[in-house]
Design a protein around this motif. Structure first.
Motif, PDB file in Angstrom:
ATOM      1  N   SER B 102       0.831  -1.200   0.000  1.00 11.87           N
ATOM      2  CA  SER B 102       0.000   0.000   0.000  1.00 11.87           C
ATOM      3  C   SER B 102       0.870   1.257   0.000  1.00 11.87           C
ATOM      4  O   SER B 102       0.411   2.339  -0.344  1.00 11.87           O
ATOM      5  CB  SER B 102      -0.975   0.000   1.174  1.00 11.87           C
ATOM      6  N   LEU B 105       0.781   2.856  -3.415  1.00  9.30           N
ATOM      7  CA  LEU B 105      -0.515   3.244  -3.998  1.00  9.30           C
ATOM      8  C   LEU B 105      -0.450   4.531  -4.803  1.00  9.30           C
ATOM      9  O   LEU B 105      -1.152   4.690  -5.790  1.00  9.30           O
ATOM     10  CB  LEU B 105      -1.577   3.386  -2.896  1.00  9.30           C
ATOM     11  N   PHE B 110      -5.278   2.905 -10.402  1.00  8.90           N
ATOM     12  CA  PHE B 110      -6.268   2.321  -9.495  1.00  8.90           C
ATOM     13  C   PHE B 110      -6.548   0.845  -9.795  1.00  8.90           C
ATOM     14  O   PHE B 110      -6.560   0.023  -8.908  1.00  8.90           O
ATOM     15  CB  PHE B 110      -7.569   3.119  -9.558  1.00  8.90           C
ATOM     16  N   TRP B 111      -6.767   0.524 -11.095  1.00  4.27           N
ATOM     17  CA  TRP B 111      -7.200  -0.848 -11.379  1.00  4.27           C
ATOM     18  C   TRP B 111      -6.144  -1.861 -10.984  1.00  4.27           C
ATOM     19  O   TRP B 111      -6.451  -2.949 -10.512  1.00  4.27           O
ATOM     20  CB  TRP B 111      -7.587  -0.998 -12.858  1.00  4.27           C
ATOM     21  N   SER B 113      -3.984  -1.562  -8.494  1.00  4.70           N
ATOM     22  CA  SER B 113      -3.983  -1.727  -7.044  1.00  4.70           C
ATOM     23  C   SER B 113      -5.228  -2.480  -6.608  1.00  4.70           C
ATOM     24  O   SER B 113      -5.191  -3.285  -5.693  1.00  4.70           O
ATOM     25  CB  SER B 113      -3.896  -0.371  -6.358  1.00  4.70           C
ATOM     26  N   TYR B 114      -6.347  -2.241  -7.311  1.00  2.02           N
ATOM     27  CA  TYR B 114      -7.588  -2.917  -6.949  1.00  2.02           C
ATOM     28  C   TYR B 114      -7.442  -4.421  -7.142  1.00  2.02           C
ATOM     29  O   TYR B 114      -7.878  -5.212  -6.311  1.00  2.02           O
ATOM     30  CB  TYR B 114      -8.744  -2.387  -7.798  1.00  2.02           C
ATOM     31  N   ARG B 116      -4.724  -6.030  -7.072  1.00  2.00           N
ATOM     32  CA  ARG B 116      -3.473  -6.442  -6.409  1.00  2.00           C
ATOM     33  C   ARG B 116      -2.416  -6.878  -7.427  1.00  2.00           C
ATOM     34  O   ARG B 116      -1.652  -7.797  -7.186  1.00  2.00           O
ATOM     35  CB  ARG B 116      -3.691  -7.587  -5.414  1.00  2.00           C
TER      36      ARG B 116
ATOM     37  N   ALA C 184      -2.135   8.025  -1.774  1.00  2.15           N
ATOM     38  CA  ALA C 184      -3.147   7.301  -2.536  1.00  2.15           C
ATOM     39  C   ALA C 184      -4.303   8.232  -2.897  1.00  2.15           C
ATOM     40  O   ALA C 184      -4.614   9.159  -2.161  1.00  2.15           O
ATOM     41  CB  ALA C 184      -3.672   6.127  -1.719  1.00  2.15           C
ATOM     42  N   GLU C 188      -8.391   4.651  -4.187  1.00  3.19           N
ATOM     43  CA  GLU C 188      -7.482   3.706  -3.533  1.00  3.19           C
ATOM     44  C   GLU C 188      -7.647   3.732  -2.020  1.00  3.19           C
ATOM     45  O   GLU C 188      -7.568   2.695  -1.361  1.00  3.19           O
ATOM     46  CB  GLU C 188      -6.037   4.025  -3.929  1.00  3.19           C
ATOM     47  N   THR C 191     -10.565   1.454  -1.452  1.00  6.96           N
ATOM     48  CA  THR C 191     -10.356   0.008  -1.558  1.00  6.96           C
ATOM     49  C   THR C 191      -9.350  -0.513  -0.543  1.00  6.96           C
ATOM     50  O   THR C 191      -9.450  -1.652  -0.119  1.00  6.96           O
ATOM     51  CB  THR C 191      -9.892  -0.412  -2.967  1.00  6.96           C
ATOM     52  N   TYR C 192      -8.364   0.304  -0.165  1.00 10.09           N
ATOM     53  CA  TYR C 192      -7.362  -0.197   0.783  1.00 10.09           C
ATOM     54  C   TYR C 192      -7.673   0.176   2.230  1.00 10.09           C
ATOM     55  O   TYR C 192      -7.353  -0.558   3.146  1.00 10.09           O
ATOM     56  CB  TYR C 192      -5.966   0.306   0.396  1.00 10.09           C
TER      57      TYR C 192
END
Lengths: 267, 273, 270
Positions: B102, B105, B110-111, B113-114, B116, C184, C188, C191-192
């Motif tokens: 994280s 990030l 975004f996609w 990180s979403y 993983r 972030a 993000e 989601t995190y």
């Protein structure tokens, strides 16, 4: 240096760690969804015809008509409100002894079992089904509705009250018992102060639920605003129906804010 | 280099948490921030990455003024500032690896990180950092399964994953026992030296600050009242920072307490005999 | 010790004024009750009420023995009922999540406009029972399962939305702050920082609602929205009380099983 570390990482599964079980479950869910959606049998032509009516309903909701059916609406409202209040009062009065009887720490085992089964019966029967039977027995109108709501209130309040009494601070009850108090004195000095605020809160909450339910049981003939709503929907009078729904929403909102205010005031 | 120029913060309640604070932190220096609770230590640290919005003043990090940045640019600058929190502030229900990742990030879309799906280099670096803080075997554990000291080390790895130019450290040892506290402080100072990384460390434990910090800044009622090497932190200086506490009386109190306890133990032993 | 004679001989927990206020309160409640009772029973035909025990005995007599041969015919409607509840809950969750995100103070993009709208959607959905939604939908899109599913979904928005937005508001702000500090973006952070914290709550709430929806979907057929309620309606229309008994027992069994499953899943999550 960083070449010695793995370059990929996958999040390990958290809840179901067994791979086969997980895949099995995923396939199971997928198969269920396909089967369930497959058995829908939607008549799309009918649905598309309905869209126009849906639009009219939304228009009716946005431009509600309170006036043309006002006599019916007001009568239904009066029935619903009176039925709500009387059934809550009577229901609470009956559920207090039953709730005390259903508390394991206060009464002998046979009494406990009898009271708990009354609670279980009242909770497992749905209001609408009870209403159907009571309407069949007592005839159409708010009296059957009153009985239905009273019956439902008993299960609700008695269970929560009993659970509450079972969770009281034993030390306080012990202290009163050790003064040589009788059972009734024990109730009055040790139990009542501990559960009274909660009982009042629950009663107000139930008042709110009973009003909402009164709008439903009217559909099966137990009087109240539900009956008026049913009639207006049957006649496709969506503007009147929208008005009734808005009134219900408004009363529920007022009741919710009012009861939270009253609870704060009483404590 | 980090430079604060007459930074002030007044909360909406009217409390002036910081007034006219100016400070320079050169590369590689570890600054300990001490002071009584309510002196504005936490506000100062949070103003730097603007988790708290400063009222007036300038904050320059490598020539960029952080105070005037818009949202998007602020996020870009936040990537350069690693933060380590008092109660670890790990996302408890995520795995250790996700917590470290994280830190990336701000760099990945975004996609990715979403889903993983981090870059291979990010993942290798994360493993490397976990190895550095001694938690390589714990990568797949959930953060709430770790002990306090381990969690704080994950917190350090997360901050380093950002590849920061500055570390902000808020009471890193407040929830740890004395031995673990020393281990964490040692790790922090080692890492800062390795990477020539400047750091501001809020710390309430004066002996710990003396032992590990290169420079100590004393804050009182939102103003800097001391700024010198740890060796200059005399009792006079402490009085200036913490107020006219009777240090001797306190120490005497401690002695009294210890004597009373010893006495009680002796008496108990006699009864037992 | 002080001589007892010099101390007051009466003692009362409350002052005179509060006692008076409490008594007036109770008196007002009694008066209100009596008045309500009179208004409510104005149209009641007491002859019917007096006749009730006989009616009850009559119906009771016809309800036993249950017509067990009717059971196989009920299986398909039961399957439909389960589908109404499950698909309806799914639809409800899908719609409730964005509403809850708009309603929670810490995730809403606009406190002044979007949050009140989201809260109104929640109240409106909560105030109107699924049977009323079904009644409306049957007249709009025609009788059938779809009306039932949408009715259940619409009623679930309020329930799930309310509990879920409260769960979102109870998240630990420190964990969210830490994710923000890494640079972030808002998506993000969601989601995190937020999602991992509220996922168990969402599962728990959804399963809880599914259990309630099973209960509610059994009666939607009364207004034509499919499922086992259709059979109940049909049997009552022809006064086949022995069939009604079978249906009611089946409903009771289903409700008990679903309650058990829901408790099991919720325990596994926590």
């Amino acid at each position: 240096m960083s070449g010695t570390y793995p370059a990929t990482w996958r999040r390990p599964p958290q809840i179901i760690t067994d791979r086969r079980l997980r895949i099995g479950l995923q396939i199971g869910v997928l198969v269920y969804l396909v089967l369930a959606v497959g058995s829908l049998e939607v008549n799309w032509q009918r649905v598309s015809e309905g869209l126009e009516r849906g639009q009219r309903f939304i228009m009716g909701f946005l431009q509600p008509d309170f006036t043309s059916r006002w006599r019916d609406i007001s009568q239904g409202l009066v029935e619903s409100l009176t039925m709500t209040l009387t059934s809550t009062v009577v229901g609470v009065l009956i559920s207090v002894p039953i709730g005390i009887g259903a508390a394991r720490n206060l009464v002998p085992r046979p009494v406990y079992l009898v009271c708990r089964s009354i609670v279980a019966v009242s909770r497992s029967l749905q209001e609408v089904i009870v209403a159907i039977f009571l309407v069949a027995m007592f005839g159409f109108g708010p009296f059957a509705g009153f009985l239905t709501l009273t019956f439902a209130t008993i299960g609700f309040i008695a269970k929560l009250l009993a659970d509450d009494i079972e969770e009281i601070d034993e030390a306080q009850a012990e202290a009163i018992r050790s003064t040589g108090a009788t059972w009734l004195q024990l109730l009055n000095y040790a139990i009542q102060p501990q559960v009274m605020p909660r009982l009042i809160g629950l009663s107000l909450y139930r008042l709110d639920i009973n009003f909402r339910e009164s709008a439903v049981i009217g559909i099966v003939g137990a009087g109240g605003i539900g009956a008026t709503l049913n009639t207006s929907i049957d006649r496709y009078e969506y503007d009147s129906a929208g008005a009734i729904l808005l009134i219900i929403i408004a009363i529920v909102m007022v009741a919710e804010y009012g009861s939270s205010y009253l609870r704060k005031f009483l404590q | 280099m980090l430079e604060l120029i007459s930074l002030s913060k007044t909360y909406r309640t009217g409390d002036a948490a910081l007034s006219d604070v100016s400070l320079q932190v050169p590369k590689g220096q570890i600054v300990g921030l001490i002071g009584p609770s309510g002196a504005g230590k936490s506000t100062l640290i949070r103003c730097i990455n603007r988790l708290v919005e400063p009222s007036t003043g300038k904050i320059e990090l490598g020539g960029v003024d952080l105070v005037t940045l818009g949202r998007r640019d602020l996020r870009k600058q936040r990537r350069r500032i690693g933060m380590i929190f008092q109660e670890y502030a790990l996302v408890e229900r995520l795995t250790v690896m996700e917590n470290v990742l994280s830190g990336r990030l701000g760099y990945v879309p975004f996609w990715r990180s979403y889903l993983r799906r981090f870059d291979a280099s990010d993942i290798q670096r994360a493993y490397q950092l976990l190895d550095r803080v001694g938690l390589l075997d714990h990568a797949d554990k959930r953060a709430d399964a770790l002990s306090g000291g381990q969690r704080q080390r994950v917190g350090i790895a997360r901050a380093l994953a950002q590849d920061p130019d500055l570390l902000l450290v808020d009471e890193p040892t407040a929830s740890l026992d004395p031995k673990t506290s020393r281990q964490i402080m040692r790790l922090l100072t080692e890492i800062c030296t390795e990477r020539d990384l400047p750091a501001i460390v809020n710390i309430h434990d004066v002996p710990l600050a003396r032992q590990f910090m290169q420079r100590i800044v004393g804050l009182r009622a939102g103003q800097i009242v001391f700024d010198d090497a740890p060796t200059a932190l005399t009792e006079d200086a402490l009085t200036r920072i913490y107020g006219a506490e009777d240090w001797d009386a306190m120490r005497k109190g401690d002695i009294d307490q210890a004597e009373a306890e010893n006495d009680a133990i002796r008496q108990l032993a006699e009864v037992g005999a | 010790m002080t001589d007892t004679a010099s101390l007051p001989a009466d003692w009362s927990y409350r002052s005179r004024a509060t006692r008076l206020a409490i008594w007036t309160g109770w008196l007002a409640l009694v008066a209100l009750f009596v008045w309500c009772w009179q208004v409510m029973t104005e149209t009641t035909i007491w002859a019917f009420v007096g006749d009730a025990p006989r009616q009850a005995a009559d119906i009771g007599g016809r309800m036993v023995p249950p017509e067990w041969g009717y059971l196989p015919e009920l299986m398909l409607p039961l399957w439909d009922t389960l589908n109404i509840a499950t698909l309806g809950t799914l639809g409800g969750v899908v719609m409730a999540v964005p509403v809850a995100l708009l309603a929670a103070r810490n995730t809403t993009p606009s406190v002044t406009i979007l949050r009140p709208i989201a809260l109104f959607i929640i109240v409106a959905s909560r105030s109107i029972n699924s049977l009323i939604w079904a009644l409306l939908l049957v007249t709009i899109i025609g009788p059938g399962l779809l009306a039932g599913i949408i009715a259940i979904a619409l009623r679930s928005i309020g329930f799930i939305g309310k509990l879920f937005y409260e769960a979102i508001e109870e998240t630990d702000p420190k964990q969210i702050e830490a994710i923000q500090a890494t640079g972030a973006g808002p998506a993000e952070v969601l989601t995190y920082g937020v999602v991992p914290q509220v996922m168990p709550a969402l599962w728990g709430i959804s399963v809880f609602r599914w259990d309630i929806n099973i209960r509610e979907s059994t009666i939607l057929g009364l207004v034509g929205a499919g499922g086992i309620g259709l059979k109940l309606n049909a049997s009552m229309a022809v006064l086949a009380w022995d069939q009604v008994t079978v249906i009611l027992l089946l409903i009771l069994g289903t409700v008990i099983v679903s309650e058990w499953i829901s408790a099991l899943i919720r325990r596994a999550i926590i």
